[in-house]
Design a protein around this motif. Structure first.
Motif, PDB file in Angstrom:
ATOM      1  N   GLY A  31      27.186 -14.348  28.387  1.00  0.00           N
ATOM      2  CA  GLY A  31      28.506 -14.983  29.393  1.00  0.00           C
ATOM      3  C   GLY A  31      28.261 -16.414  29.121  1.00  0.00           C
ATOM      4  O   GLY A  31      29.461 -17.047  28.876  1.00  0.00           O
ATOM      5  N   MET A  32      27.441 -17.214  29.221  1.00  0.00           N
ATOM      6  CA  MET A  32      27.131 -18.633  29.144  1.00  0.00           C
ATOM      7  C   MET A  32      27.635 -19.259  27.793  1.00  0.00           C
ATOM      8  O   MET A  32      28.232 -19.982  27.735  1.00  0.00           O
ATOM      9  N   VAL A  33      27.031 -18.253  26.586  1.00  0.00           N
ATOM     10  CA  VAL A  33      27.382 -18.669  25.328  1.00  0.00           C
ATOM     11  C   VAL A  33      28.872 -18.423  25.121  1.00  0.00           C
ATOM     12  O   VAL A  33      29.600 -19.573  24.624  1.00  0.00           O
ATOM     13  N   GLN A  34      29.310 -17.674  25.583  1.00  0.00           N
ATOM     14  CA  GLN A  34      30.687 -17.425  25.379  1.00  0.00           C
ATOM     15  C   GLN A  34      31.915 -18.376  26.169  1.00  0.00           C
ATOM     16  O   GLN A  34      32.630 -19.011  25.682  1.00  0.00           O
ATOM     17  N   LEU A  35      31.162 -19.040  27.398  1.00  0.00           N
ATOM     18  CA  LEU A  35      32.006 -19.814  28.194  1.00  0.00           C
ATOM     19  C   LEU A  35      31.654 -21.216  27.550  1.00  0.00           C
ATOM     20  O   LEU A  35      32.731 -22.060  27.461  1.00  0.00           O
ATOM     21  N   VAL A  36      30.461 -21.359  26.808  1.00  0.00           N
ATOM     22  CA  VAL A  36      30.308 -22.935  26.134  1.00  0.00           C
ATOM     23  C   VAL A  36      31.140 -23.019  24.821  1.00  0.00           C
ATOM     24  O   VAL A  36      32.172 -23.933  24.759  1.00  0.00           O
ATOM     25  N   VAL A  37      31.325 -21.781  24.061  1.00  0.00           N
ATOM     26  CA  VAL A  37      32.354 -21.779  22.931  1.00  0.00           C
ATOM     27  C   VAL A  37      33.550 -22.060  23.417  1.00  0.00           C
ATOM     28  O   VAL A  37      34.466 -22.863  22.604  1.00  0.00           O
ATOM     29  N   THR A  38      34.073 -21.200  24.364  1.00  0.00           N
ATOM     30  CA  THR A  38      35.509 -21.455  24.978  1.00  0.00           C
ATOM     31  C   THR A  38      35.699 -22.795  25.394  1.00  0.00           C
ATOM     32  O   THR A  38      36.993 -23.346  25.059  1.00  0.00           O
ATOM     33  N   GLU A  39      34.823 -23.387  25.953  1.00  0.00           N
ATOM     34  CA  GLU A  39      35.019 -24.717  26.432  1.00  0.00           C
ATOM     35  C   GLU A  39      35.205 -25.873  25.530  1.00  0.00           C
ATOM     36  O   GLU A  39      36.085 -26.790  25.262  1.00  0.00           O
TER      37      GLU A  39
END
Length: 131
Positions: A31-39
């Protein structure tokens, strides 16, 4: 590529790390990797006048998320302010990452964030225990 599609790219990359390379990837880390990618991709698409490039790589028990864009202006990480509406993306990214750096390139800049893949026994979001 749409910003939402980058989350799928990140999920597929993490699934490959688990299935093919046997690296542990916690649900939290995914979830954190996906959040960082999105941001990071959102910022590149929003503020850079040209294309952007996302790369993901496994590194020392973690995953490095790197986004290059054509804008030379360095990002500004604002201090926490619960009254501010918006512009909390990099504040969040730096809070959940093991490391965060920005480098100017011959053309544009590269933003690189490294996240831990396995959960920290102490529960720290960035995979490190707080002192």
């Amino acid at each position: 590529m749409a910003i939402g599609d980058t989350r799928c790219v990140a999920r597929d990359f993490l699934a490959s790390l688990q299935a093919v390379h046997g690296l542990p990837v916690s649900e939290r880390a995914s979830g954190m990797v996906q959040l960082v990618v999105t941001e990071l991709v959102t910022n590149a698409r929003k503020y850079a006048p040209g294309p952007c490039l996302l790369s993901l790589e496994a590194c020392e028990g973690g995953v490095a998320v790197s986004v290059w864009d054509s804008c030379t202006v360095m990002p500004l990480i604002l201090p926490p302010d619960p009254a501010r509406v918006g512009q909390h993306g990099l504040e969040i990214v730096t809070a959940v990452c093991r490391s965060f750096e920005v480098h100017r390139e011959p053309v544009g800049k590269r933003v690189r964030a490294v996240l831990t893949l396995a959960d920290d026994p102490g529960g720290a979001a960035a995979g490190r225990q707080l002192l």
